[in-house]
Structures are given as structure tokens and as C-alpha cells.
Design a protein around this motif. Sequence first.
Motif, PDB file in Angstrom:
ATOM      1  N   LYS A  49       1.001  -1.220  -0.015  1.00 28.30           N
ATOM      2  CA  LYS A  49      -0.137   0.209  -0.568  1.00 28.30           C
ATOM      3  C   LYS A  49       0.895   1.210   0.398  1.00 28.30           C
ATOM      4  O   LYS A  49       2.034   1.213   1.102  1.00 28.30           O
ATOM      5  CB  LYS A  49      -0.867  -0.002   0.868  1.00 28.30           C
ATOM      6  CG  LYS A  49      -1.479   1.224   1.635  1.00 28.30           C
ATOM      7  CD  LYS A  49      -2.920   1.059   2.184  1.00 28.30           C
ATOM      8  CE  LYS A  49      -3.484   2.322   2.346  1.00 28.30           C
ATOM      9  NZ  LYS A  49      -4.716   2.750   3.480  1.00 28.30           N
ATOM     10  N   ASN A  74      -7.172  -0.697 -11.396  1.00 26.18           N
ATOM     11  CA  ASN A  74      -8.646  -1.657 -11.316  1.00 26.18           C
ATOM     12  C   ASN A  74      -9.371  -0.926 -12.269  1.00 26.18           C
ATOM     13  O   ASN A  74     -11.122  -1.406 -11.866  1.00 26.18           O
ATOM     14  CB  ASN A  74      -9.172  -1.326 -10.051  1.00 26.18           C
ATOM     15  CG  ASN A  74      -8.294  -1.536  -9.089  1.00 26.18           C
ATOM     16  OD1 ASN A  74      -6.773  -2.673  -9.274  1.00 26.18           O
ATOM     17  ND2 ASN A  74      -8.475  -1.038  -7.804  1.00 26.18           N
ATOM     18  N   LEU A  99      -2.744   6.816  -4.908  1.00 22.02           N
ATOM     19  CA  LEU A  99      -2.853   5.620  -3.900  1.00 22.02           C
ATOM     20  C   LEU A  99      -3.617   4.513  -4.083  1.00 22.02           C
ATOM     21  O   LEU A  99      -4.706   4.594  -5.148  1.00 22.02           O
ATOM     22  CB  LEU A  99      -4.092   5.877  -2.478  1.00 22.02           C
ATOM     23  CG  LEU A  99      -3.889   4.987  -1.813  1.00 22.02           C
ATOM     24  CD1 LEU A  99      -2.175   4.611  -0.637  1.00 22.02           C
ATOM     25  CD2 LEU A  99      -4.503   5.686  -0.507  1.00 22.02           C
ATOM     26  N   LEU A 100      -2.471   3.677  -4.040  1.00 21.23           N
ATOM     27  CA  LEU A 100      -2.638   1.849  -4.973  1.00 21.23           C
ATOM     28  C   LEU A 100      -2.974   1.385  -3.178  1.00 21.23           C
ATOM     29  O   LEU A 100      -1.615   1.289  -2.517  1.00 21.23           O
ATOM     30  CB  LEU A 100      -2.335   1.536  -5.452  1.00 21.23           C
ATOM     31  CG  LEU A 100      -1.778   2.050  -6.932  1.00 21.23           C
ATOM     32  CD1 LEU A 100      -0.841   1.062  -7.692  1.00 21.23           C
ATOM     33  CD2 LEU A 100      -2.344   2.279  -7.650  1.00 21.23           C
ATOM     34  N   GLU A 101      -3.753   0.542  -2.789  1.00 21.63           N
ATOM     35  CA  GLU A 101      -3.686  -0.673  -1.939  1.00 21.63           C
ATOM     36  C   GLU A 101      -2.847  -2.242  -2.787  1.00 21.63           C
ATOM     37  O   GLU A 101      -2.477  -2.347  -4.047  1.00 21.63           O
ATOM     38  CB  GLU A 101      -5.624  -1.151  -1.938  1.00 21.63           C
ATOM     39  CG  GLU A 101      -6.335  -0.368  -1.783  1.00 21.63           C
ATOM     40  CD  GLU A 101      -6.098   0.151   0.372  1.00 21.63           C
ATOM     41  OE1 GLU A 101      -5.231  -0.479   0.838  1.00 21.63           O
ATOM     42  OE2 GLU A 101      -6.192   1.352   0.395  1.00 21.63           O
ATOM     43  N   VAL A 102      -2.805  -3.084  -1.916  1.00 21.75           N
ATOM     44  CA  VAL A 102      -1.845  -3.378  -2.053  1.00 21.75           C
ATOM     45  C   VAL A 102      -3.464  -4.912  -3.332  1.00 21.75           C
ATOM     46  O   VAL A 102      -4.112  -4.932  -3.147  1.00 21.75           O
ATOM     47  CB  VAL A 102      -2.057  -4.822  -1.528  1.00 21.75           C
ATOM     48  CG1 VAL A 102      -0.853  -6.334  -1.282  1.00 21.75           C
ATOM     49  CG2 VAL A 102      -0.659  -3.884   0.173  1.00 21.75           C
ATOM     50  N   ASP A 104      -4.035  -3.847  -5.744  1.00 21.80           N
ATOM     51  CA  ASP A 104      -4.163  -3.054  -7.154  1.00 21.80           C
ATOM     52  C   ASP A 104      -3.281  -2.904  -8.738  1.00 21.80           C
ATOM     53  O   ASP A 104      -1.848  -3.236  -8.714  1.00 21.80           O
ATOM     54  CB  ASP A 104      -4.487  -1.304  -6.941  1.00 21.80           C
ATOM     55  CG  ASP A 104      -5.639  -1.457  -5.842  1.00 21.80           C
ATOM     56  OD1 ASP A 104      -6.329  -1.861  -5.422  1.00 21.80           O
ATOM     57  OD2 ASP A 104      -5.355  -0.156  -5.303  1.00 21.80           O
ATOM     58  N   GLN A 133       5.082   4.305   1.150  1.00 23.54           N
ATOM     59  CA  GLN A 133       4.255   3.675   1.652  1.00 23.54           C
ATOM     60  C   GLN A 133       3.666   4.366   3.147  1.00 23.54           C
ATOM     61  O   GLN A 133       3.522   4.939   3.000  1.00 23.54           O
ATOM     62  CB  GLN A 133       4.986   2.254   2.256  1.00 23.54           C
ATOM     63  CG  GLN A 133       5.475   1.186   1.411  1.00 23.54           C
ATOM     64  CD  GLN A 133       5.667   0.114   2.254  1.00 23.54           C
ATOM     65  OE1 GLN A 133       7.485   0.047   2.745  1.00 23.54           O
ATOM     66  NE2 GLN A 133       5.294  -0.402   2.504  1.00 23.54           N
TER      67      GLN A 133
END
Length: 134
Positions: A49, A74, A99-102, A104, A133
Motif C-alpha cells: 500500500k 483496476n 494511492l494504491l492498495e496491495v 491494485d 508507503q
Amino acid sequence: MAFTVSLETDTNRYTGPFTVGKTLVYKHIITNMGNVYNPNTGFFTAPVKGVYDFNFYVYGGGGPIGIGAYLRRNREKLVMAFTGGDDHSINASNGVSVLLEVGDVVDIYLPANHRIIDNGNHHSTFRGHLLFQV
């Protein structure tokens, strides 16, 4: 975690136009630290993330067909680089920090009825890296 890729290795070739849009699969790996870019699918997958920075460049040559692509997260369109209507070599670029989540996924999407070109000079590229991060 960083990558830089170009569409073609050394072949002078247009990709598109297609009747439906498709994810571009960049074949020439310049950098792929952490193996975050998949050269088989064209997808970058976030391993942690965080805030990532992406840039992409599209190159083409005149005529009535649009030169352009979207950067997507996504499958959602975030930004587009587009140019067209010129009889000479033309290019466009765009970029975004996001911002990316794990897990994505980020890709470059060529819309229907658009095309881009690349060759050994590596004009059409896609790059990204982790800024920090969270």
C-alpha cells in the motif's frame, strides 16, 4: 519498486486500431525492480500500500486515426494522453500520482479506433515507481 518498459523491442510497428479497446502489453523491459510489471499481461500490480507515480508516452504518425491511451487503476480510467489530426510524427504524455492498495492493478489501455507506434528508439513507454508507503 520501479519499472520502465517500452511497447516494442526493435520492430517498427503500429499497435491498433482495434474495434474494441485492449490493454497494451509492453514487450521491452528497461527496468523492472521487484518484478512489479508483468510483461505477459501488461499489468503493474501494487506489492505494498502506498502512493505511486506513473507516466506514459504515446507516439504516432498522422492521419485520421487518433493517437492515445488511458492509464487505468483496476480498469477505471484515470488520465488520458491523446493527440491526432497531424500529418507528421506526433506524441502525447500524461502521468498521475495515486494511492494504491496491495493488489491494485494499473495498466495502459488503448481505446477502440486508436493506435500507437513504437520501434527500437522506444518512443512509447510506460513507467512507475513507489513514492512512499502508507
